[in-house]
Design an enzyme around this catalytic site. Structure first.
Site, PDB file in Angstrom:
ATOM      1  CB  CYS A   9      25.417 -66.139  11.040  1.00  0.00           C
ATOM      2  SG  CYS A   9      23.981 -65.077  11.305  1.00  0.00           S
ATOM      3  NE  ARG A  15      28.444 -63.769  11.312  1.00  0.00           N
ATOM      4  CZ  ARG A  15      29.011 -64.689  12.069  1.00  0.00           C
ATOM      5  NH1 ARG A  15      30.213 -65.142  11.770  1.00  0.00           N
ATOM      6  NH2 ARG A  15      28.397 -65.156  13.136  1.00  0.00           N
ATOM      7  CG  ASP A 129      29.162 -61.511  14.494  1.00  0.00           C
ATOM      8  OD1 ASP A 129      28.544 -60.560  13.953  1.00  0.00           O
ATOM      9  OD2 ASP A 129      28.678 -62.204  15.404  1.00  0.00           O
TER      10      ASP A 129
END
Length: 162
Positions: A9, A15, A129
């Site tokens: 990420c 994440r 996100d």
């Protein structure tokens, strides 16, 4: 020799570490943890060495996972040699990873994590996100990660043979 999966990420604090923890859990339950290794990183290095975002850790802990071992790392060109499957959480991460690929063939190895999501539809391939949002965003991301990871683990035997 183990098969290595890299989850990537932006900062490696939300994440990808959440996916890392869930995937390791699912691999252990499937009896594949001795054949598959999981790593995670961020395309940006400003969180290197830090723990997981506390909100991400809290949602994982509430769901019965152990987020305590995570230390943020930064993705770099070496990850193409070290990993078999490179999974990006969003299109920006995918582009950043592809830009670092040593060859065009290596660029093709970068895939989207949600390619394995049974609920993903065309044009909806990103894990959002949750960093700028509240707890509900982290819970929604965890649900997305869990169902995607379940499908990934189901397909792993085929990937391991190829």
């Amino acid at each position: 020799m183990s098969y290595r999966i890299a989850l990537v990420c932006l900062g490696n604090i939300c994440r990808s570490p959440m996916a890392h923890v869930v995937l390791e859990d699912r691999l252990a339950k499937a009896g594949l943890d001795d054949r598959v290794e999981v790593v995670s990183a961020g395309t940006g290095g400003w969180h290197e060495g830090e723990s997981m975002d506390s909100r991400a850790a809290d949602v994982l802990r509430s769901a019965g996972y152990d987020p305590s071992r995570h230390v943020a790392r930064t993705f770099n060109t070496d990850w193409f040699v070290e990993n078999d499957l490179l999974l990006a959480m969003d299109l920006s991460n995918q582009a950043d990873m592809s830009d670092q690929a040593p060859t065009v063939a290596e660029q093709a190895r970068v895939r989207m994590f949600r390619e394995f999501d049974p609920e993903a539809i065309e044009g909806d391939v990103e894990v959002p996100d949750p960093w700028y949002g509240g707890a509900s965003g982290f819970a929604a991301v965890l649900a997305m990660i869990e169902r995607t990871t379940d499908q990934l683990v189901e397909q792993l035997p085929d990937l391991l043979e190829s």
